[in-house]
Design an enzyme around this catalytic site. Structure first.
Site, PDB file in Angstrom:
ATOM      1  N   LYS A   1       7.763   1.836  28.242  1.00  0.00           N
ATOM      2  CA  LYS A   1       8.554   3.061  28.404  1.00  0.00           C
ATOM      3  C   LYS A   1       8.370   3.898  27.155  1.00  0.00           C
ATOM      4  O   LYS A   1       8.047   3.375  26.085  1.00  0.00           O
ATOM      5  CB  LYS A   1      10.040   2.714  28.570  1.00  0.00           C
ATOM      6  CG  LYS A   1      10.803   3.739  29.365  1.00  0.00           C
ATOM      7  CD  LYS A   1      10.560   3.569  30.858  1.00  0.00           C
ATOM      8  CE  LYS A   1      11.267   4.600  31.682  1.00  0.00           C
ATOM      9  NZ  LYS A   1      11.189   4.287  33.110  1.00  0.00           N
TER      10      LYS A   1
HETATM   11  P1  NAD Z   1      15.451  14.139  36.596  1.00  0.00           P
HETATM   12  O1  NAD Z   1      15.423  14.660  35.225  1.00  0.00           O
HETATM   13  O2  NAD Z   1      14.511  14.691  37.613  1.00  0.00           O
HETATM   14  O3  NAD Z   1      16.929  14.275  37.211  1.00  0.00           O
HETATM   15  C1  NAD Z   1      18.051  13.815  36.570  1.00  0.00           C
HETATM   16  C2  NAD Z   1      19.278  14.399  37.264  1.00  0.00           C
HETATM   17  O4  NAD Z   1      20.463  13.866  36.676  1.00  0.00           O
HETATM   18  C3  NAD Z   1      19.385  15.917  37.125  1.00  0.00           C
HETATM   19  O5  NAD Z   1      19.896  16.452  38.322  1.00  0.00           O
HETATM   20  C4  NAD Z   1      20.407  16.085  36.016  1.00  0.00           C
HETATM   21  O6  NAD Z   1      21.062  17.335  36.047  1.00  0.00           O
HETATM   22  C5  NAD Z   1      21.325  14.931  36.348  1.00  0.00           C
HETATM   23  N1  NAD Z   1      22.200  14.558  35.258  1.00  0.00           N
HETATM   24  C6  NAD Z   1      21.956  14.527  33.925  1.00  0.00           C
HETATM   25  N2  NAD Z   1      23.060  14.173  33.258  1.00  0.00           N
HETATM   26  C7  NAD Z   1      24.014  13.963  34.186  1.00  0.00           C
HETATM   27  C8  NAD Z   1      25.371  13.581  34.122  1.00  0.00           C
HETATM   28  N3  NAD Z   1      25.956  13.351  32.956  1.00  0.00           N
HETATM   29  N4  NAD Z   1      26.048  13.444  35.288  1.00  0.00           N
HETATM   30  C9  NAD Z   1      25.438  13.680  36.469  1.00  0.00           C
HETATM   31  N5  NAD Z   1      24.179  14.056  36.595  1.00  0.00           N
HETATM   32  C10 NAD Z   1      23.472  14.191  35.470  1.00  0.00           C
HETATM   33  O7  NAD Z   1      15.272  12.550  36.469  1.00  0.00           O
HETATM   34  P2  NAD Z   1      14.802  11.526  37.569  1.00  0.00           P
HETATM   35  O8  NAD Z   1      13.345  11.331  37.429  1.00  0.00           O
HETATM   36  O9  NAD Z   1      15.382  11.886  38.884  1.00  0.00           O
HETATM   37  O10 NAD Z   1      15.481  10.175  37.007  1.00  0.00           O
HETATM   38  C11 NAD Z   1      16.839   9.846  37.289  1.00  0.00           C
HETATM   39  C12 NAD Z   1      17.034   8.356  37.046  1.00  0.00           C
HETATM   40  O11 NAD Z   1      16.129   7.623  37.878  1.00  0.00           O
HETATM   41  C13 NAD Z   1      16.769   7.888  35.630  1.00  0.00           C
HETATM   42  O12 NAD Z   1      17.651   6.831  35.330  1.00  0.00           O
HETATM   43  C14 NAD Z   1      15.354   7.347  35.710  1.00  0.00           C
HETATM   44  O13 NAD Z   1      15.096   6.378  34.712  1.00  0.00           O
HETATM   45  C15 NAD Z   1      15.370   6.739  37.084  1.00  0.00           C
HETATM   46  N6  NAD Z   1      14.038   6.550  37.666  1.00  0.00           N
HETATM   47  C16 NAD Z   1      13.197   7.619  37.865  1.00  0.00           C
HETATM   48  C17 NAD Z   1      11.946   7.399  38.450  1.00  0.00           C
HETATM   49  C18 NAD Z   1      11.013   8.528  38.761  1.00  0.00           C
HETATM   50  O14 NAD Z   1       9.979   8.277  39.393  1.00  0.00           O
HETATM   51  N7  NAD Z   1      11.292   9.749  38.372  1.00  0.00           N
HETATM   52  C19 NAD Z   1      11.549   6.110  38.799  1.00  0.00           C
HETATM   53  C20 NAD Z   1      12.444   5.047  38.603  1.00  0.00           C
HETATM   54  C21 NAD Z   1      13.683   5.291  38.035  1.00  0.00           C
END
Ligand code: NAD
Length: 549
Positions: free
Chosen positions: A239
């Site tokens: 990561k």
């Molecule tokens: P992203 O940046 O696209 O979206 C994150 C979302 O969370 C946004 O809508 C943001 O406004 C919101 N957010 C931020 N702070 C917040 C809060 N305090 N309360 C509520 N909402 C809040 O990120 P993503 O890629 O969708 O990732 C989200 C989660 O999923 C993370 O934990 C990431 O590690 C996990 N994840 C992502 C992927 C991927 O392929 N993108 C894969 C596995 C896991």
């Protein structure tokens, strides 16, 4: 080794257990122990006050103090002395919580031998003396405790257990970052961590967020290891992250930051070494800039150095929505198992970024009524159901959900506690905790985010019969299609959308059933079962490869 003579305080009221520990310490070969034994906390604290103790071996259930309070009172009196918890198998969740609160390790009485006890104590002291707090963060402690619980229940070889407890490689960088309109040059911190290099190249996203630190990135790398192994992908976990709040950045700023960060970690990444992907705060544009920066340095195009890049640059069809799609495949399998009819279910989703918005979209396609969603600015609630299409359009135009007209604005805390069938946290870690777990009202918790549930909350939800699809399983669709993208890149051969979704579906469903089977067979919660599946595979690989030299 740092210590050859260790002054230990054993606080244990059970005579048989105390005798066992004393006899094991007597047999220690590499160091000798001078042990003071007391059987109440009051006597232990009085002895600690006199000084000259290197380590405390602590039973948490004593005649004059119970459970976590026992540890907290020792910690308050002697914050700098390492504490190793001695526990029974039935209390390992409690022991895990003590480690989360700052104890160095726990050992299960009756399941340890002299060498393990001696080593745990030595390592505890060495870590404290080296002040190796660089790893320390609530999220890293959570990842370690989940691992230690699984290791204990699967009776993991102690050498492997010690080896997997910390990442194999970590790079910390600082670099200059010029904002568009500011005179000052910011110095920002970046990280890349590789947890296990045994399985093949390492793989894991890059996160831009103001809370990123080495401990958080290490926890995420560790989860990636278990996730890749669970899905049977030929990767170890990695990561990366940069500690910035990217929400107000222009595209130029984002590009400058990304290119400089890439060149700082360029020695660590590569298509056969370590392959980044998007995570929170990063997207396919960021991947394109990483790929371009890397390619410029080596002198030719290397699309396979990242996954999650735009399709025109060799990205895979279906990668962008893969994590959300995978979460929904897992929900479909869990619903079937639980006898829930999705077309009659309601769902609440925290986070409306890549993962959350796609979870909402695919659940709605299954007929689920989405009653609330949220992002960093607000939550939106409508008991009659929200139109995902309108939400997506609104966010495309306004970037955030704030001001969305067809629902009531609620806080993120309120959103998590709404009565619903399916709750999908898809934003940040540590959202469901001791505080709100008793008030969570879903039947099925699908963890789109990494680490959204604390150890204590996990226990409460399991006790309350909420079915949990743990992060390492539920959100593994992203890395699975990343793997497809990498394979397509190395073969210069593109697969169709149908092929990708079909393969993803099969891998997700297989992983769900192998986890469920292990959970039912060994009477484990789904998280521990999923972790054991992954850890088991890595253990086999490590034992087969042996140790160099
Ligand atoms: P992203 O940046 O696209 O979206 C994150 C979302 O969370 C946004 O809508 C943001 O406004 C919101 N957010 C931020 N702070 C917040 C809060 N305090 N309360 C509520 N909402 C809040 O990120 P993503 O890629 O969708 O990732 C989200 C989660 O999923 C993370 O934990 C990431 O590690 C996990 N994840 C992502 C992927 C991927 O392929 N993108 C894969 C596995 C896991």
């Amino acid at each position: 080794m740092a210590t050859s003579f260790i002054r230990s305080l054993l606080i244990e009221d059970n005579v048989v257990h105390a005798r066992l520990i004393l006899s094991l310490l007597e047999k220690a070969e590499a160091v000798s122990f001078d042990v003071v034994h007391v059987d109440t906390l009051a006597a232990g604290l009085a002895r600690l006050e006199r000084g000259d103790i290197d380590v405390v071996l602590l039973d948490l259930v004593l005649p004059d103090s119970q459970e976590l309070d026992t540890f907290m009172r020792v910690r308050a009196d002697v914050p700098d002395i390492p504490v190793v918890i001695l526990t029974g198998l039935e209390d390992i969740n409690l022991a895990g919580r003590a480690v989360e609160a700052g104890a160095q390790a726990y050992l299960v009485k009756g399941q340890i031998n002299s060498a393990q006890l001696e080593r745990s104590i030595r390592y505890a002291i060495e870590r404290t003396r080296a002040q190796s707090g660089e790893w320390d963060s609530p999220m890293f402690r959570l990842a370690q405790q989940q691992f230690l619980k699984a290791a204990q229940l699967m009776n993991l070889d102690d050498n492997i257990r010690q080896r997997l407890l910390f990442p194999q490689r970590a790079q910390v960088v600082t670099f200059p970052f010029r904002r568009d309109k500011h005179e000052q040059v910011e110095t920002v911190f970046g990280y890349r961590v590789q947890h296990v290099l045994t399985m093949g190249p390492t793989k894991g996203g890059i996160r831009y967020h103001q809370d990123v630190n080495l401990g958080e990135v290490s926890a995420l790398a560790m989860w990636m290891s278990w996730k890749c192994a669970l899905m049977q992908l030929p990767y170890g976990g990695a990561k990366g992250g940069v500690r910035v709040d990217p929400t107000g950045f222009s595209r130029k700023e984002l590009q400058r930051l990304t290119r400089r960060f890439t060149s700082e970690i360029i020695g660590m990444i590569g298509p056969d070494k370590d392959i980044p992907a998007p995570d929170m705060g990063t997207d396919e544009n960021v991947m394109a800039w990483i790929m371009d920066t890397y390619s410029q340095q080596v002198g030719y195009s290397v699309p396979e150095v990242v996954t999650g890049k735009p399709v025109v640059l060799g990205g895979s069809l279906g990668r962008k929505e893969a994590t959300g799609r995978g979460v929904v495949y897992a929900i479909e399998d869990a619903a079937k198992h639980l006898g829930m009819k999705l077309s009659q279910c309601t769902a609440v989703i925290q986070g409306f970024g890549n993962v959350g918005s796609h979870v909402a979209r695919f659940l709605a396609e299954d007929g689920v009524k989405i009653i609330a969603v949220s992002d960093a600015t607000t939550g939106i609630y409508n008991p009659h159901g929200l139109s995902v299409g309108s939400l997506l359009e609104y966010v495309r135009e306004h970037r955030f959900l704030e001001g969305f007209p067809d629902g009531e604005a609620i806080s993120n805390a309120e959103l998590l506690e709404l009565p619903c069938d399916i709750l999908a946290p898809a934003a940040l870690q540590n959202q469901i905790t001791l505080d709100n777990a008793p008030r969570i009202k879903c039947k099925l918790l699908a963890e789109g985010a990494n680490g959204p549930t604390s150890l204590e909350a996990d226990e409460i939800l399991n006790d309350r019969g909420i079915f949990i699809l743990p992060d390492v399983l539920a959100n593994a669709g992203g890395v699975t299609v990343s793997y497809f993208e990498w394979v397509q890149g190395t073969q210069n051969y593109m697969w169709s959308h149908e092929e990708i979704n079909g393969r993803l579906h099969k891998i997700m469903t297989d992983a769900f059933h192998s986890t469920l089977q292990r959970s039912q067979r060994d009477h484990l919660d789904m998280r521990t079962a999923a972790l054991i599946e992954g850890i088991d595979r890595i253990t086999q690989a490590k034992l087969l490869r042996g140790i160099f030299p």
